[in-house]
Design a protein around this motif. Structure first.
Motif, PDB file in Angstrom:
ATOM      1  N   ARG A 176       0.980  -1.266  -0.025  1.00 49.86           N
ATOM      2  CA  ARG A 176       0.021  -0.105   0.013  1.00 49.86           C
ATOM      3  C   ARG A 176       0.842   1.418   0.112  1.00 49.86           C
ATOM      4  O   ARG A 176       0.774   1.979   1.006  1.00 49.86           O
ATOM      5  CB  ARG A 176      -1.000   0.121   1.220  1.00 49.86           C
ATOM      6  CG  ARG A 176      -1.883  -1.259   1.079  1.00 49.86           C
ATOM      7  CD  ARG A 176      -2.820  -1.121  -0.010  1.00 49.86           C
ATOM      8  NE  ARG A 176      -3.446   0.203   0.099  1.00 49.86           N
ATOM      9  CZ  ARG A 176      -4.513   0.452   0.772  1.00 49.86           C
ATOM     10  NH1 ARG A 176      -5.217  -0.469   1.421  1.00 49.86           N
ATOM     11  NH2 ARG A 176      -5.335   1.540   0.685  1.00 49.86           N
ATOM     12  N   SER A 177       1.463   1.479  -1.135  1.00 51.07           N
ATOM     13  CA  SER A 177       2.633   2.493  -1.153  1.00 51.07           C
ATOM     14  C   SER A 177       1.770   4.065  -1.180  1.00 51.07           C
ATOM     15  O   SER A 177       2.225   4.963  -1.025  1.00 51.07           O
ATOM     16  CB  SER A 177       3.805   2.293  -2.292  1.00 51.07           C
ATOM     17  OG  SER A 177       3.026   2.116  -3.414  1.00 51.07           O
ATOM     18  N   ASP A 178       0.716   3.705  -1.760  1.00 52.86           N
ATOM     19  CA  ASP A 178      -0.293   5.021  -2.060  1.00 52.86           C
ATOM     20  C   ASP A 178      -0.692   5.786  -0.731  1.00 52.86           C
ATOM     21  O   ASP A 178      -0.648   6.782  -0.885  1.00 52.86           O
ATOM     22  CB  ASP A 178      -1.562   4.593  -2.855  1.00 52.86           C
ATOM     23  CG  ASP A 178      -2.271   3.540  -1.948  1.00 52.86           C
ATOM     24  OD1 ASP A 178      -1.775   2.715  -1.456  1.00 52.86           O
ATOM     25  OD2 ASP A 178      -3.477   3.514  -2.346  1.00 52.86           O
ATOM     26  N   ILE A 179      -0.758   4.880   0.469  1.00 50.16           N
ATOM     27  CA  ILE A 179      -0.962   5.351   1.581  1.00 50.16           C
ATOM     28  C   ILE A 179       0.184   6.297   1.764  1.00 50.16           C
ATOM     29  O   ILE A 179       0.065   7.526   2.555  1.00 50.16           O
ATOM     30  CB  ILE A 179      -1.331   4.379   2.579  1.00 50.16           C
ATOM     31  CG1 ILE A 179      -2.631   3.560   2.207  1.00 50.16           C
ATOM     32  CG2 ILE A 179      -1.637   4.825   4.066  1.00 50.16           C
ATOM     33  CD1 ILE A 179      -3.167   2.407   3.046  1.00 50.16           C
ATOM     34  N   THR A 205       9.502   5.562  -6.214  1.00 51.67           N
ATOM     35  CA  THR A 205      10.017   5.081  -7.035  1.00 51.67           C
ATOM     36  C   THR A 205      10.834   3.572  -7.194  1.00 51.67           C
ATOM     37  O   THR A 205      10.599   2.762  -7.947  1.00 51.67           O
ATOM     38  CB  THR A 205      10.935   5.839  -7.995  1.00 51.67           C
ATOM     39  OG1 THR A 205      12.021   6.296  -7.053  1.00 51.67           O
ATOM     40  CG2 THR A 205       9.996   7.131  -8.362  1.00 51.67           C
ATOM     41  N   ASP A 206      11.597   3.431  -5.922  1.00 50.65           N
ATOM     42  CA  ASP A 206      12.172   2.308  -5.449  1.00 50.65           C
ATOM     43  C   ASP A 206      12.232   2.020  -4.224  1.00 50.65           C
ATOM     44  O   ASP A 206      12.359   2.834  -3.363  1.00 50.65           O
ATOM     45  CB  ASP A 206      13.457   2.324  -6.363  1.00 50.65           C
ATOM     46  CG  ASP A 206      14.196   0.943  -6.382  1.00 50.65           C
ATOM     47  OD1 ASP A 206      13.496   0.063  -6.220  1.00 50.65           O
ATOM     48  OD2 ASP A 206      15.708   1.095  -6.402  1.00 50.65           O
ATOM     49  N   ILE A 207      12.335   0.760  -3.868  1.00 49.08           N
ATOM     50  CA  ILE A 207      12.555   0.235  -2.511  1.00 49.08           C
ATOM     51  C   ILE A 207      13.412  -0.653  -2.587  1.00 49.08           C
ATOM     52  O   ILE A 207      13.382  -1.780  -3.054  1.00 49.08           O
ATOM     53  CB  ILE A 207      11.157  -0.160  -1.714  1.00 49.08           C
ATOM     54  CG1 ILE A 207      10.090   1.021  -1.661  1.00 49.08           C
ATOM     55  CG2 ILE A 207      11.329  -0.567  -0.229  1.00 49.08           C
ATOM     56  CD1 ILE A 207       8.604   0.318  -1.211  1.00 49.08           C
ATOM     57  N   GLN A 208      14.664  -0.542  -1.889  1.00 49.33           N
ATOM     58  CA  GLN A 208      15.797  -1.592  -1.948  1.00 49.33           C
ATOM     59  C   GLN A 208      15.876  -2.119  -0.610  1.00 49.33           C
ATOM     60  O   GLN A 208      15.867  -1.482   0.659  1.00 49.33           O
ATOM     61  CB  GLN A 208      17.161  -1.052  -2.138  1.00 49.33           C
ATOM     62  CG  GLN A 208      16.985  -0.175  -3.683  1.00 49.33           C
ATOM     63  CD  GLN A 208      18.271   0.478  -4.150  1.00 49.33           C
ATOM     64  OE1 GLN A 208      19.148   0.468  -3.206  1.00 49.33           O
ATOM     65  NE2 GLN A 208      18.314   1.237  -5.165  1.00 49.33           N
TER      66      GLN A 208
END
Length: 311
Positions: A176-179, A205-208
């Motif tokens: 739920r990255s939109d939250i 844009t990116d999650i590492q």
């Protein structure tokens, strides 16, 4: 220093200045023309100095012309105090009194930012990259209230992103990255509104994440998919069992329907042609007696050799 250049290579403004200077010099040379003489009298000398003074005044006025593009606004200060916001188009500055403190771009901008090795709410180290869409709606506040409003927006966005990471679990970022984006946008916008800046949108844009954790998450996801597959299969079996139960109740009440079902199964099996089907003797005797498939008629034809009584 090139006097015919502004903040960019603005050939239009440079041409206007050059034409104005040429015309002024030509007029002065015509009006205050001094013929060649062996000596210059005081009147000619005064006229020459007057021409030089006029040329210098025109020079100051020419270089007081400024131009701003459609998306630019110029913050003008007079003796160090804010005077007004100028632009777009041509405008004039009072020589030696006014100056442009900064030219502000009011278009929508995109700034990228990231956080390095930040712990999530469930103690997972992640690196998150994001971009911020923002614009300046009040150039006066943006320049006068903040020393560097661009850095202020980027640093505020980075701080809000760090706070959001530390207050949410990794699964929330992945699912739920939109939250998270909405929360960051609201937090940054509350701070930048007083600077005349609006944050339109924040986009992750990116999650590492660490490689060992990636393997663990992959196994968890695979197990979850297998679990869902088995649940769906079990639900399908339940639905099939319910339908079979209904069919059994119908066949139990109607013996003819049951026999037709048996014959249908036999027919489907015989269509294959490459399989062998074992039929109980009782069923075979019943079929022969009732001549369901016309077996008796077929045997009679074989015995007579395909001739009828009239041949």
């Amino acid at each position: 220093m090139n006097l015919f250049k502004t903040k960019k290579t603005d050939y239009t403004l440079a041409a206007i200045r050059l034409i104005a200077l040429v015309i002024t010099a030509a007029v002065i040379s015509i009006v205050y023309h001094i013929p060649e003489r062996s000596s210059i009298n005081p009147e000619d000398l005064a006229g020459m100095w007057a021409g030089i003074a006029v040329f210098m005044i025109v020079l100051l006025l020419v270089f007081s012309i400024r131009k701003a593009d459609e998306w630019e606004r110029a913050i003008v200060l007079r003796f160090g105090k804010f005077r007004r916001v100028k632009g777009p188009g041509l405008f004039f500055l009072v020589p030696l009194a006014d100056r442009i403190a900064q030219i502000v771009d009011i278009r929508v901008r995109v700034s990228d930012f990231s956080t390095q090795k930040t712990l999530t709410g469930d103690s997972v180290t992640v690196n998150v990259d994001a971009i911020c869409f923002w614009l300046v709606w009040d150039p006066q506040k943006a320049v006068l209230e903040v020393e560097n409003y661009i850095d202020a927006v980027v640093l505020s966005s980075k701080t809000a992103l760090r706070n959001s990471i530390s207050s949410h679990a990794l699964s929330t970022f992945l699912e739920r990255s939109d939250i998270i984006e909405k929360q960051i946008q609201e937090d940054v916008d509350k701070k930048t509104t007083q600077w005349g800046i609006t944050v339109l949108h924040i986009e992750i844009t990116d999650i590492q994440i660490p490689e060992p954790l990636q393997d663990s998450l992959s196994r968890v996801a695979q197990a979850e998919r297998e679990k869902k597959g088995r649940v769906l299969l079990a639900e399908a079996e339940i639905e099939i069992a319910k339908k079979l139960e209904e069919a059994i109740s119908i066949y139990a009440k109607n013996e003819g329907a049951m026999k037709l079902k048996i014959l249908t199964i036999l027919n489907e099996g015989l269509k294959a042609g490459n399989s062998m089907m074992l039929v109980p003797n009782s069923m075979a005797e019943e079929l022969k007696t009732k001549d369901v498939f016309g077996l008796a008629a077929l045997n009679e034809i074989k015995k007579t050799g395909g001739r009828n009584d009239g041949s």
